[in-house]
Scaffold this active site. Structure first.
Site, PDB file in Angstrom:
ATOM      1  N   GLU A  86     -25.142  14.903  -1.075  1.00  0.00           N
ATOM      2  CA  GLU A  86     -26.549  15.085  -0.725  1.00  0.00           C
ATOM      3  C   GLU A  86     -27.472  14.390  -1.714  1.00  0.00           C
ATOM      4  O   GLU A  86     -28.643  14.131  -1.410  1.00  0.00           O
ATOM      5  CB  GLU A  86     -26.898  16.562  -0.618  1.00  0.00           C
ATOM      6  CG  GLU A  86     -26.957  17.306  -1.931  1.00  0.00           C
ATOM      7  CD  GLU A  86     -27.364  18.763  -1.771  1.00  0.00           C
ATOM      8  OE1 GLU A  86     -28.362  19.021  -1.069  1.00  0.00           O
ATOM      9  OE2 GLU A  86     -26.679  19.632  -2.341  1.00  0.00           O
TER      10      GLU A  86
ATOM     11  N   LYS B 280      -0.378   5.518  -5.958  1.00  0.00           N
ATOM     12  CA  LYS B 280      -1.512   5.537  -6.902  1.00  0.00           C
ATOM     13  C   LYS B 280      -2.391   6.753  -6.688  1.00  0.00           C
ATOM     14  O   LYS B 280      -2.746   7.462  -7.635  1.00  0.00           O
ATOM     15  CB  LYS B 280      -2.291   4.235  -6.748  1.00  0.00           C
ATOM     16  CG  LYS B 280      -3.557   4.088  -7.583  1.00  0.00           C
ATOM     17  CD  LYS B 280      -4.798   4.630  -6.921  1.00  0.00           C
ATOM     18  CE  LYS B 280      -5.118   4.021  -5.575  1.00  0.00           C
ATOM     19  NZ  LYS B 280      -5.569   2.651  -5.633  1.00  0.00           N
TER      20      LYS B 280
ATOM     21  N   GLU C   5      -7.054   1.878 -12.862  1.00  0.00           N
ATOM     22  CA  GLU C   5      -6.548   3.046 -12.136  1.00  0.00           C
ATOM     23  C   GLU C   5      -5.254   3.557 -12.760  1.00  0.00           C
ATOM     24  O   GLU C   5      -5.076   4.770 -12.945  1.00  0.00           O
ATOM     25  CB  GLU C   5      -6.324   2.687 -10.669  1.00  0.00           C
ATOM     26  CG  GLU C   5      -7.609   2.524  -9.875  1.00  0.00           C
ATOM     27  CD  GLU C   5      -7.376   2.111  -8.435  1.00  0.00           C
ATOM     28  OE1 GLU C   5      -8.250   2.390  -7.588  1.00  0.00           O
ATOM     29  OE2 GLU C   5      -6.326   1.506  -8.143  1.00  0.00           O
TER      30      GLU C   5
ATOM     31  N   TYR D  36      -9.058  -3.405 -11.141  1.00  0.00           N
ATOM     32  CA  TYR D  36      -9.030  -2.007 -10.703  1.00  0.00           C
ATOM     33  C   TYR D  36      -7.614  -1.445 -10.784  1.00  0.00           C
ATOM     34  O   TYR D  36      -7.420  -0.258 -11.055  1.00  0.00           O
ATOM     35  CB  TYR D  36      -9.624  -1.855  -9.301  1.00  0.00           C
ATOM     36  CG  TYR D  36      -8.799  -2.394  -8.167  1.00  0.00           C
ATOM     37  CD1 TYR D  36      -7.875  -1.592  -7.516  1.00  0.00           C
ATOM     38  CD2 TYR D  36      -8.937  -3.714  -7.738  1.00  0.00           C
ATOM     39  CE1 TYR D  36      -7.113  -2.086  -6.470  1.00  0.00           C
ATOM     40  CE2 TYR D  36      -8.182  -4.204  -6.696  1.00  0.00           C
ATOM     41  CZ  TYR D  36      -7.267  -3.402  -6.067  1.00  0.00           C
ATOM     42  OH  TYR D  36      -6.502  -3.887  -5.038  1.00  0.00           O
TER      43      TYR D  36
ATOM     44  N   CYS E 282       0.821  -1.216   0.000  1.00  0.00           N
ATOM     45  CA  CYS E 282       0.000   0.000   0.000  1.00  0.00           C
ATOM     46  C   CYS E 282       0.850   1.259   0.000  1.00  0.00           C
ATOM     47  O   CYS E 282       0.661   2.151  -0.816  1.00  0.00           O
ATOM     48  CB  CYS E 282      -0.927  -0.016   1.211  1.00  0.00           C
ATOM     49  SG  CYS E 282      -1.837   1.530   1.442  1.00  0.00           S
TER      50      CYS E 282
ATOM     51  N   HIS F 162     -25.561  21.028   1.644  1.00  0.00           N
ATOM     52  CA  HIS F 162     -25.771  21.673   0.346  1.00  0.00           C
ATOM     53  C   HIS F 162     -24.762  22.800   0.120  1.00  0.00           C
ATOM     54  O   HIS F 162     -24.452  23.531   1.056  1.00  0.00           O
ATOM     55  CB  HIS F 162     -27.195  22.237   0.286  1.00  0.00           C
ATOM     56  CG  HIS F 162     -27.570  22.794  -1.034  1.00  0.00           C
ATOM     57  ND1 HIS F 162     -27.788  22.006  -2.142  1.00  0.00           N
ATOM     58  CD2 HIS F 162     -27.751  24.077  -1.435  1.00  0.00           C
ATOM     59  CE1 HIS F 162     -28.103  22.766  -3.163  1.00  0.00           C
ATOM     60  NE2 HIS F 162     -28.084  24.044  -2.762  1.00  0.00           N
TER      61      HIS F 162
ATOM     62  N   CYS G  40      -1.584   1.894  -2.811  1.00  0.00           N
ATOM     63  CA  CYS G  40      -2.558   2.965  -2.544  1.00  0.00           C
ATOM     64  C   CYS G  40      -1.955   4.362  -2.543  1.00  0.00           C
ATOM     65  O   CYS G  40      -2.510   5.291  -3.138  1.00  0.00           O
ATOM     66  CB  CYS G  40      -3.235   2.726  -1.195  1.00  0.00           C
ATOM     67  SG  CYS G  40      -3.724   1.034  -0.865  1.00  0.00           S
TER      68      CYS G  40
END
Length: 628
Positions: free
Chosen positions: A608, A206, A343, A339, A198, A603, A203
């Protein structure tokens, strides 16, 4: 019945114990307010729940007598928990296998704590369970004892995120712990430091390079609409980005080593191989061989990329190499529809590279198909070419040091870099697990476990190396922490591998938690499933005409037969990981669509949209959202 066992005066008291009771001993001096309060609460619980709890009190006439027993008499030293060995206050509370009237070192099981820990335990004991009986991890006895003669209580093999988390947690609970971490170079010679996949080749780099691509895209698509003059902005420089990313990673490597030292975890930069269930042969980078022993072992070696099996496959690099390339990768072929492949293809295209993805079958197998199709469409519109229904059959070097790729359909093309991302294998082949009869999956090398315990009871596994475990860093971290608490603390809590949030950092980011629409239908039947959905334009995209052809998207899948219980939430759009995280906690608590729709949104945000959904897929109505 509940009896008070006074270690001075009640040595002949008979205490009957039911087989399913928890037995708690509490010691302190009789005029101590903290001792009296804790013992009173425990005593009340034992009266209310006699089948579940037995409490034995050990009351001393004075503080001096209490400390003479606890400290000078070395009673606290029989615990492996460092909290117990450093405890001096009153009360002292522990779990035991017997309700002995006299405190017995032979019967102790684990340390609970002092006054505050005891009251907190009492609160949890009385708390209602919202989802029925809480699952407990029932472990096979692994033979561990606090008076063993091995070098360590626990040796963790693998210094990735999960292994480091487990080692630090175990050490904090009083265990003597070592971590072995030795990075075997990739076939192209790439190496890295402490921290695992990672941090070094997964991770972290990346996400940083993905962020670079997003910034580059924003400059190209959005700056004009916001009145920002790009001026003399220079093209992206791979070398500068790569240097900054690698320097940041090195700073993390250093911090991890410092943290291990601070947590009293012994770091060994050595490669380990099992000789027997309690012995490792270890080899350092100079080739020096020695052995270490431990009562318990934790395998946390993670996985490594599967190489291309075709002729010339050794010319392809993997995700172990791409982030450390000193020169620009140029024109790139990403092989695979995982993925990792998408990615990497996404950020490379976003940084201006010519990118093609070679796909054998479908994109992102296992994810929601509707969402995945939208990702593919978005990527094709953002400079990623897809070559579908093919696999490479041959790679060969050209005269100008490029790679010519022949595909299964007979076509050919030339690339500067070929990145293979067709899957991963557990990094277990050289551990000699077969000599210990540790059961593994022959196809991928992953270890078969129950509650992270292997078929050899004192050997455990977590993370990507474990069969059936989601290959996600936070999963390995939490599983490691929970396992350490069960092995060296009082916990019986298992790791929950259900309803875990995840994000795919493709150009159109995708986050989800729970079941996909197809899986929901398969599990509960189409008649019981409803999907609430919305296609919308994120406000931050709304000024750019270059973004007008693509919307963000979200959908919530519910079980109509169970009060519209939410089965899955899916989101495509900006900041996908940040949007989804909180919904994971809500789903684990039994979120219904009514709960969701009664939540007031923030908002103006994309998040939302999830709490304002009203259009169902079954209605056939247009789910495109208007403005506020």
């Amino acid at each position: 019945e509940f009896r008070k066992g006074n270690n001075k005066n009640n040595s002949n008291v008979r205490i009957d114990v039911m087989s399913n009771q928890q037995i708690l001993h509490i010691a302190g001096w009789n005029t101590c307010g903290f001792y009296r309060r804790a013992s009173t609460v425990l005593g009340s619980l034992s009266v209310l729940f006699p089948a579940k709890l037995k409490v034995v009190e050990h009351s001393f006439p004075s503080r001096a007598d209490y400390r003479a027993w606890l400290i000078d008499g070395n009673f606290r030293d029989c615990f492996s928990d460092s909290r117990a060995r450093g405890h001096t206050a009153s009360p002292f509370v522990w779990f035991s296998g017997k309700a002995s009237a006299e405190p017995s070192k032979e019967d102790v099981e684990s340390f609970l704590g002092g006054h505050d820990d005891t009251l907190e335990w009492c609160r949890n004991f009385c708390s209602p369970c919202e989802t029925g009986d809480v699952e407990k991890a029932t472990m096979v006895d692994d033979g561990h004892s606090i008076d063993h003669d091995y070098d360590y209580d626990l040796v963790v093999i693998g210094g990735g995120s999960g292994g480091l988390a487990a080692s630090k947690e175990a050490a904090s609970l009083g265990a003597k712990v070592a971590v072995l971490d030795y990075v075997k170079p990739s076939p192209h010679g790439t190496t890295w430091g402490l921290g695992g996949t990672c941090v070094n080749v997964g991770c972290i780099p990346k996400k940083l390079m993905h962020q670079g691509a997003l910034l580059n895209e924003a400059i190209e698509l959005d700056t004009g609409a916001f009145g920002i003059n790009k001026g003399d902005l220079q093209p992206h420089t791979w070398e500068e980005m790569r240097l900054n990313v690698q320097n940041f990673i090195r700073s993390l490597n250093f911090k991890y080593r410092v943290t291990l030292r601070e947590k009293n975890v012994h770091y060994l930069n050595k490669l380990g191989r099992f000789i027997d269930a309690h012995t490792l042969e270890v080899r350092d980078k100079k080739g020096k061989v020695s052995t270490i022993t431990s009562s318990r072992f934790l395998v946390a070696t993670g996985g490594r990329p599967t190489p291309l099996a075709c002729e010339g496959g050794e010319l392809a690099i993997s995700s172990d190499d791409i982030f450390a390339m000193e020169k620009s990768p140029g024109k790139v072929l990403c092989v695979g529809a995982s993925y990792i492949s998408l990615e990497c293809a996404g950020f490379l295209a976003g940084l201006g590279h010519d990118v093609t993805v070679g796909v054998r079958s479908i994109l992102l197998r296992g994810f929601d198909r509707e969402c995945v199709d939208k990702i593919g469409t978005y990527m094709e519109a953002h400079n990623v070419a897809f070559k579908r229904g093919v696999t490479p059959t041959k790679l060969e070097k050209t005269a100008n040091d490029q790679i010519q790729v022949t595909f299964s359909d007979g076509s050919q093309d030339v690339y500067d870099t070929v990145l293979a991302a067709i899957g991963r294998m557990a990094d277990t082949p050289k551990l000699n697990l077969e000599a210990l009869n540790v059961e593994t999956n022959a196809k991928n090398g992953k270890i078969i476990c129950k509650y992270e315990q292997t078929s050899c009871p004192n050997i455990y596994a977590i993370g990507d190396v474990m069969e059936g475990c989601p290959e996600l860093t936070p999963v390995a971290i939490q599983a490691g922490i929970f396992l350490a608490r069960r092995l060296f603390g009082t916990s019986t809590q298992p790791m929950d591998y259900v309803n875990i949030c995840t994000t795919v950092f493709t150009p159109l980011e995708y986050s989800c938690v729970g079941l996909s629409e197809d899986d929901s239908i398969d599990k509960f039947g189409p008649e019981n499933i409803e999907v609430y959905q919305s296609s919308f334009m994120p406000l931050e995209w709304s000024l750019s005409s270059a973004r007008a052809s693509h919307n963000a998207f979200t959908k919530v899948i519910v079980n109509k037969s169970d009060q519209e219980r939410v089965l899955g939430i899916h989101y495509l759009g900006p900041n996908a990981g940040e949007v989804m995280q909180g919904y994971g906690a809500a789903i684990k608590k039994g979120l219904t669509f009514k709960d969701l729709s009664e939540t007031v949104g923030i908002h103006p945000t994309s998040a939302e949209e999830i709490v304002t959904l009203s259009i169902t897929k079954s209605s056939g109505a247009d789910c495109s959202a208007g403005s506020c």
